[in-house]
Design a protein around this motif. Structure first.
Motif: not given
Length: 289
Positions: A84, A101, A103, A114, A117, A120-121, A132, A142
């Motif tokens: 990542i 993330l 994961l 994507t 995610l 979330r960020v 993403i 990212v």
């Protein structure tokens, strides 16, 4: 001698009946039967074609399912996320991004959303935007755009770091950063709720602070308690603004500011304490007596 003739009975009124007889009638009947047979054959062929399509699609679906089951472990290994990359972070740390993330170990690039995610960020206070990207076979990239600190907001005894849009970035407590303008007169609960009027007030305060800083030195303080009467101070001079455009009001002051230097050069020293810009086409200067 009278001759009596029998009149023919009148026919009932109705649709015309085909009265062809003999070979012509037989020929017409054959044509009709043939047309019916051709119609039935056409319907049968159409039903057969539809059935063939249904069977073909069913076989194809079964084949894809079987292939997916067979190739699933291989595809999972080919596209497993093993690396990542995080780009664009300054205040945010890499572990903070990875924590957002969430994961699971062994998850593949094809198994993640994507957009989800990125949301979330972006939930992190410092992150304004996040992108993403899948980069096969094993890389998830990212890209982060952080918010820029633009002001210090003092509420009670605590200081908060804020960006130009009014988002709180960090609590500084009693610590201050004098390189940034100071905003006061705001309610913490209203900022937390994201009320539009408070966000607009912070944005106006940041814009005003930048305007004043382009003309005067020193730290700028802006009191936003009353949106119709914003009060700013710099270098011991107090500025009062009305509910008109702050930019226009400041521009009015800039036009008359050179006159202060002229008066000072003529030996009449002025110690200006307040500039009042609340009235149209006027700049009221108050001096220390």
């Amino acid at each position: 001698m009278k001759v009596f003739l029998r009149k023919k009975a009148a026919r009932d009124v109705g649709p015309r009946v085909n009265q062809w007889k003999g070979a012509r009638a037989s020929q017409i009947s054959d044509h009709r039967q043939q047309a019916r047979r051709e119609k039935l054959v056409s319907r049968g062929r159409r039903a057969l074609r539809i059935g063939q399509w249904i069977v073909g699609l069913a076989v194809l679906a079964w084949g894809l399912t079987a292939a997916t089951q067979e190739m699933g472990p291989v595809l999972q290994d080919w596209l497993e996320i093993r690396e990542i990359e995080v780009e664009g972070i300054h205040h945010v740390t890499r572990p903070e991004v990875l924590e957002r993330l969430v994961l699971k170990p062994g998850v593949g690039l094809h198994q993640v959303s994507t957009a989800f995610l990125a949301e979330r960020v972006q939930a992190h206070a410092w992150i304004k935007e996040a992108t993403i990207e899948r980069r096969p076979p094993h890389l998830l990239h990212v890209t982060v755009l952080e918010r820029t600190p633009a002001a210090i907001i003092r509420m009670g005894t605590d200081h908060w770091l804020s960006d130009e849009s009014g988002y709180l970035l960090a609590k500084l407590g009693r610590q201050d950063d004098e390189t940034l303008p100071l905003l006061t007169g705001l309610e913490f609960q209203a900022i937390q709720r994201g009320e539009a009027r408070v966000r607009n007030a912070i944005q106006s305060g940041v814009v005003l602070a930048k305007l004043i800083a382009s003309t005067l030195d020193g730290r700028i303080e802006v009191d936003l308690a009353n949106p119709a009467n914003v009060v700013a101070s710099a270098n011991g001079v107090r500025f009062q603004f009305g509910d008109d455009s702050l930019v226009d009001q400041w521009e009015r002051f800039r036009k008359v500011k050179p006159s202060f230097k002229t008066a000072s050069s003529e030996g009449r020293k002025r110690e200006v304490t307040e500039i009042d810009l609340r009235y149209d086409n006027r700049v009221i200067v108050r001096e220390r007596v």
